[in-house]
Design a protein around this motif. Structure first.
Motif, PDB file in Angstrom:
ATOM      1  N   THR A  49       0.802  -0.573  -0.254  1.00 54.01           N
ATOM      2  CA  THR A  49       0.198   0.589  -0.025  1.00 54.01           C
ATOM      3  C   THR A  49       0.876   1.409  -0.137  1.00 54.01           C
ATOM      4  O   THR A  49       0.131   2.211   0.083  1.00 54.01           O
ATOM      5  CB  THR A  49      -1.201  -0.300   1.300  1.00 54.01           C
ATOM      6  N   ALA A  50       2.779   0.826   0.280  1.00 54.29           N
ATOM      7  CA  ALA A  50       3.068   3.002  -0.126  1.00 54.29           C
ATOM      8  C   ALA A  50       4.168   2.012  -0.554  1.00 54.29           C
ATOM      9  O   ALA A  50       5.629   2.850  -0.519  1.00 54.29           O
ATOM     10  CB  ALA A  50       3.911   2.609   1.658  1.00 54.29           C
ATOM     11  N   GLY A  51       4.165   1.762  -2.337  1.00 57.78           N
ATOM     12  CA  GLY A  51       5.054   1.144  -2.665  1.00 57.78           C
ATOM     13  C   GLY A  51       4.894   1.875  -3.795  1.00 57.78           C
ATOM     14  O   GLY A  51       6.288   2.109  -4.355  1.00 57.78           O
ATOM     15  N   ARG A  52       3.681   2.833  -4.112  1.00 50.44           N
ATOM     16  CA  ARG A  52       4.052   4.036  -4.890  1.00 50.44           C
ATOM     17  C   ARG A  52       3.941   5.301  -4.454  1.00 50.44           C
ATOM     18  O   ARG A  52       3.514   4.883  -3.041  1.00 50.44           O
ATOM     19  CB  ARG A  52       3.226   3.909  -6.037  1.00 50.44           C
ATOM     20  N   PRO A  53       5.070   6.056  -5.335  1.00 52.63           N
ATOM     21  CA  PRO A  53       4.424   8.025  -4.583  1.00 52.63           C
ATOM     22  C   PRO A  53       2.446   8.259  -5.410  1.00 52.63           C
ATOM     23  O   PRO A  53       3.043   7.232  -6.682  1.00 52.63           O
ATOM     24  CB  PRO A  53       5.043   8.422  -4.997  1.00 52.63           C
ATOM     25  N   PRO A  54       2.120   9.181  -4.478  1.00 50.28           N
ATOM     26  CA  PRO A  54       2.354  10.207  -3.339  1.00 50.28           C
ATOM     27  C   PRO A  54       2.417   9.013  -2.038  1.00 50.28           C
ATOM     28  O   PRO A  54       2.651   9.805  -0.490  1.00 50.28           O
ATOM     29  CB  PRO A  54       1.553  10.913  -3.426  1.00 50.28           C
ATOM     30  N   GLU A  55       1.058   7.784  -1.925  1.00 52.07           N
ATOM     31  CA  GLU A  55       1.190   7.405  -0.766  1.00 52.07           C
ATOM     32  C   GLU A  55       2.407   7.148   0.040  1.00 52.07           C
ATOM     33  O   GLU A  55       3.116   6.790   0.992  1.00 52.07           O
ATOM     34  CB  GLU A  55       0.421   6.818  -1.177  1.00 52.07           C
TER      35      GLU A  55
END
Length: 246
Positions: A49-55
């Motif tokens: 769930t945090a593998g890509r920006p912006p997250e």
């Protein structure tokens, strides 16, 4: 009757902040990734769930704050147990070992926060190992300490949470390993990965719940930072005072 502002008593706000802030961190990264279509909304890994920006940027910033405040919480817990055990050698050893392992788990969280699995997978896995294994061992050691420093009810709760974290950690690793064992389990890989991801979320919940059990103890604790000059530098300070305009 407890005060409405019970969470401001002593240092109780510390573990409460860790739990609330980390929960918001996970929820924010999950909702952002799911709404953007970056992950499958059905049981993704927390890291996915945090593998890509912006997250990934928000996740890294927020989880780093969680790791730092968790380390501070562990220090206060260490001092509390040190005072309660009154120098008993076995308890002192377990307390110090638990604190060291807790700091290692916080270091793992910092690695997870700043090295995403989409860019530095090997480093990310090492950080996850430090965080999850260290967290489970920390919970186990402090569950053992609770039998000597806390009521039996609270000790049982912490022992249950420690067992929960260990079971979740083992399930997560075993399911992930079976999912990558192509020869036999290839047709079940998707199901096994979801089981592993569910176990990871369960492991995170067990850690946060364990921190919640610190709140009552921390109500009787306080910490302060004192900055004062050492005697060796007193002459230098006196000289600087003389240079100030009168």
């Amino acid at each position: 009757m407890p005060s409405f502002w019970w969470f401001t008593e002593g240092a109780s706000a510390l573990p409460l902040f860790v739990v609330c802030w980390t929960t918001v961190t996970f929820a924010t990264s999950y909702l952002t990734a799911a709404l953007r279509g970056d992950v499958d909304p059905i049981l993704p890994y927390i890291s996915d769930t945090a593998g890509r920006p912006p997250e990934s940027c928000v996740f890294g910033l927020m989880l780093s704050m969680s790791a730092l405040t968790a380390a501070l919480t562990m220090f206060v817990r260490y001092r509390l147990v040190a005072c309660a055990t009154c120098g008993r050698s076995c308890a002192v050893f377990v307390n110090r070992t638990g604190f060291a392992i807790g700091l290692i788990s916080c270091l793992g969280l910092l690695v997870i926060a700043n090295f995403q699995n989409t860019t530095e997978l090997e480093v990310h896995i090492v950080g996850a190992g430090l965080a999850f294994v260290g967290g489970a061992l920390y919970a186990t050691l402090h569950a053992l300490l609770s039998w000597h420093t806390e009521s039996r009810g609270l000790a049982c709760v912490r022992a249950t949470l420690a067992a929960w974290s260990l079971a979740s950690g083992v399930t997560m690793v075993v399911a992930a390993c079976l999912a990558t064992w192509d020869l036999t389990y290839k047709h079940q890989a998707k199901t096994l990965l979801r089981v592993s991801a569910a176990a990871e979320w369960s492991l995170g919940v067990s850690f946060l719940t364990f921190f919640l059990t610190f709140i009552r103890d921390f109500q009787g604790m306080r910490f302060r930072v004192i900055a004062e000059p050492s005697p060796e530098h007193q002459s230098l300070l006196d000289e600087r005072r003389r240079l100030l305009p009168q």
